[in-house]
Design a protein around this motif. Sequence first.
Motif, PDB file in Angstrom:
ATOM      1  N   VAL A  89       0.849  -1.191   0.000  1.00 36.36           N
ATOM      2  CA  VAL A  89       0.000   0.000   0.000  1.00 36.36           C
ATOM      3  C   VAL A  89       0.883   1.239   0.000  1.00 36.36           C
ATOM      4  N   LEU A  90       0.665   2.113  -0.985  1.00 31.16           N
ATOM      5  CA  LEU A  90       1.369   3.390  -1.072  1.00 31.16           C
ATOM      6  C   LEU A  90       0.361   4.488  -0.780  1.00 31.16           C
ATOM      7  N   CYS A  91       0.502   5.138   0.365  1.00 31.14           N
ATOM      8  CA  CYS A  91      -0.499   6.103   0.815  1.00 31.14           C
ATOM      9  C   CYS A  91       0.088   7.503   0.918  1.00 31.14           C
ATOM     10  N   ASP A  92      -0.556   8.432   0.238  1.00 31.74           N
ATOM     11  CA  ASP A  92      -0.191   9.849   0.287  1.00 31.74           C
ATOM     12  C   ASP A  92      -0.759  10.434   1.571  1.00 31.74           C
ATOM     13  N   ARG A  93       0.074  10.531   2.587  1.00 25.94           N
ATOM     14  CA  ARG A  93      -0.221  11.026   3.933  1.00 25.94           C
ATOM     15  C   ARG A  93      -0.902   9.968   4.809  1.00 25.94           C
ATOM     16  N   PHE A  94      -0.589  10.071   6.119  1.00 21.11           N
ATOM     17  CA  PHE A  94      -1.241   9.236   7.136  1.00 21.11           C
ATOM     18  C   PHE A  94      -1.073   9.969   8.461  1.00 21.11           C
ATOM     19  N   ILE A  95      -0.873   9.264   9.544  1.00 22.27           N
ATOM     20  CA  ILE A  95      -0.891   9.861  10.883  1.00 22.27           C
ATOM     21  C   ILE A  95       0.153  10.959  11.058  1.00 22.27           C
ATOM     22  N   ASP A  96       1.309  10.843  10.403  1.00 22.60           N
ATOM     23  CA  ASP A  96       2.360  11.846  10.583  1.00 22.60           C
ATOM     24  C   ASP A  96       1.924  13.227  10.107  1.00 22.60           C
ATOM     25  N   SER A  97       1.027  13.267   9.129  1.00 18.39           N
ATOM     26  CA  SER A  97       0.507  14.563   8.675  1.00 18.39           C
ATOM     27  C   SER A  97      -0.250  15.257   9.807  1.00 18.39           C
ATOM     28  N   SER A  98      -1.073  14.492  10.519  1.00 20.89           N
ATOM     29  CA  SER A  98      -1.817  15.084  11.634  1.00 20.89           C
ATOM     30  C   SER A  98      -0.876  15.547  12.737  1.00 20.89           C
ATOM     31  N   LEU A  99       0.148  14.757  12.998  1.00 16.74           N
ATOM     32  CA  LEU A  99       1.112  15.131  14.037  1.00 16.74           C
ATOM     33  C   LEU A  99       1.861  16.404  13.655  1.00 16.74           C
ATOM     34  N   GLU A 111       1.278  14.621  21.613  1.00 11.98           N
ATOM     35  CA  GLU A 111       0.633  13.619  22.464  1.00 11.98           C
ATOM     36  C   GLU A 111      -0.881  13.591  22.277  1.00 11.98           C
ATOM     37  N   SER A 112      -1.504  14.765  22.260  1.00 13.02           N
ATOM     38  CA  SER A 112      -2.962  14.801  22.128  1.00 13.02           C
ATOM     39  C   SER A 112      -3.400  14.309  20.746  1.00 13.02           C
ATOM     40  N   ILE A 113      -2.675  14.687  19.712  1.00  8.44           N
ATOM     41  CA  ILE A 113      -3.022  14.256  18.361  1.00  8.44           C
ATOM     42  C   ILE A 113      -2.772  12.767  18.197  1.00  8.44           C
ATOM     43  N   PHE A 114      -1.703  12.268  18.798  1.00 14.40           N
ATOM     44  CA  PHE A 114      -1.439  10.833  18.709  1.00 14.40           C
ATOM     45  C   PHE A 114      -2.522  10.039  19.420  1.00 14.40           C
ATOM     46  N   THR A 115      -3.001  10.546  20.550  1.00 14.49           N
ATOM     47  CA  THR A 115      -4.060   9.855  21.294  1.00 14.49           C
ATOM     48  C   THR A 115      -5.337   9.750  20.467  1.00 14.49           C
ATOM     49  N   ILE A 116      -5.731  10.859  19.846  1.00  8.19           N
ATOM     50  CA  ILE A 116      -6.918  10.852  18.973  1.00  8.19           C
ATOM     51  C   ILE A 116      -6.756   9.826  17.861  1.00  8.19           C
ATOM     52  N   ASN A 117      -5.589   9.812  17.250  1.00  5.77           N
ATOM     53  CA  ASN A 117      -5.365   8.947  16.102  1.00  5.77           C
ATOM     54  C   ASN A 117      -5.122   7.497  16.480  1.00  5.77           C
ATOM     55  N   GLN A 118      -4.607   7.273  17.667  1.00  6.57           N
ATOM     56  CA  GLN A 118      -4.427   5.901  18.124  1.00  6.57           C
ATOM     57  C   GLN A 118      -5.782   5.211  18.247  1.00  6.57           C
ATOM     58  N   PHE A 119      -6.777   5.941  18.690  1.00  6.02           N
ATOM     59  CA  PHE A 119      -8.138   5.410  18.748  1.00  6.02           C
ATOM     60  C   PHE A 119      -8.641   5.095  17.338  1.00  6.02           C
ATOM     61  N   TYR A 124      -2.405  -0.086  13.589  1.00  2.00           N
ATOM     62  CA  TYR A 124      -1.935   0.008  12.207  1.00  2.00           C
ATOM     63  C   TYR A 124      -1.086   1.260  11.983  1.00  2.00           C
ATOM     64  N   MET A 125       0.224   1.093  12.140  1.00  6.38           N
ATOM     65  CA  MET A 125       1.176   2.139  11.811  1.00  6.38           C
ATOM     66  C   MET A 125       1.894   1.772  10.512  1.00  6.38           C
ATOM     67  N   PRO A 126       2.394   2.754   9.784  1.00  4.94           N
ATOM     68  CA  PRO A 126       3.145   2.439   8.562  1.00  4.94           C
ATOM     69  C   PRO A 126       4.382   1.600   8.870  1.00  4.94           C
TER      70      PRO A 126
END
Length: 210
Positions: A89-99, A111-119, A124-126
Amino acid sequence: MSVFITFEGPEGSGKSTIIKEVNEYLLNNYETLVTREPGGISLSESIRDLLLNDEHDMDGQTEALLFAASRRVHLVEKIIPALKNGKIVLCDRFIDSSLAYQGFARGLGFESIFTINQFAIDTYMPDLTIYLKLDPKIGLLRKKDNDIEHNRLDNEEVDFHERVVMGYNKLSEKYPNRIKTVNANQNVEAVLSDTIHIIEQFIKSRGERI
């Protein structure tokens, strides 16, 4: 072989072009899926329209929650099934964009953004992230000169985009085993060559052919 590769970088860093070329290269030996965030499926594309439309104004927390919601449905309906079917899977942006964008540039904190996204993403991390590092001033000029899709984030002042790059730099330092930096100030051929080399080394490290 299932591998989840994400591509990150500031506006105008050339992610779409590099992903297209990488995909063509990998198709010689592997099944692939190319997708993007926010978007990739109908519902996520609708959320993308809300997030990036100039007509909509919102605070950073609303922005972060919408990105996470879009990420969740896209992950469940498109990315996970592709990985279970053994695709790269080649994905243009994922969790790091939000961080980088909401966590650092908006000042909401990693920390707060990671918590939201961890839920949103569970575990599933790259497996690998290609960070196309670019001077934000150059990136914004590229978008303007090449008439690349304009979005609400392009309206932010240059210092916002500089903070985005600072956020990515901090993430690349924090997760050096996953995030690999490519100098996107180079020409396209050099950027592609460096990117393919990183992906080849990663695949070989898993005992696979390329």
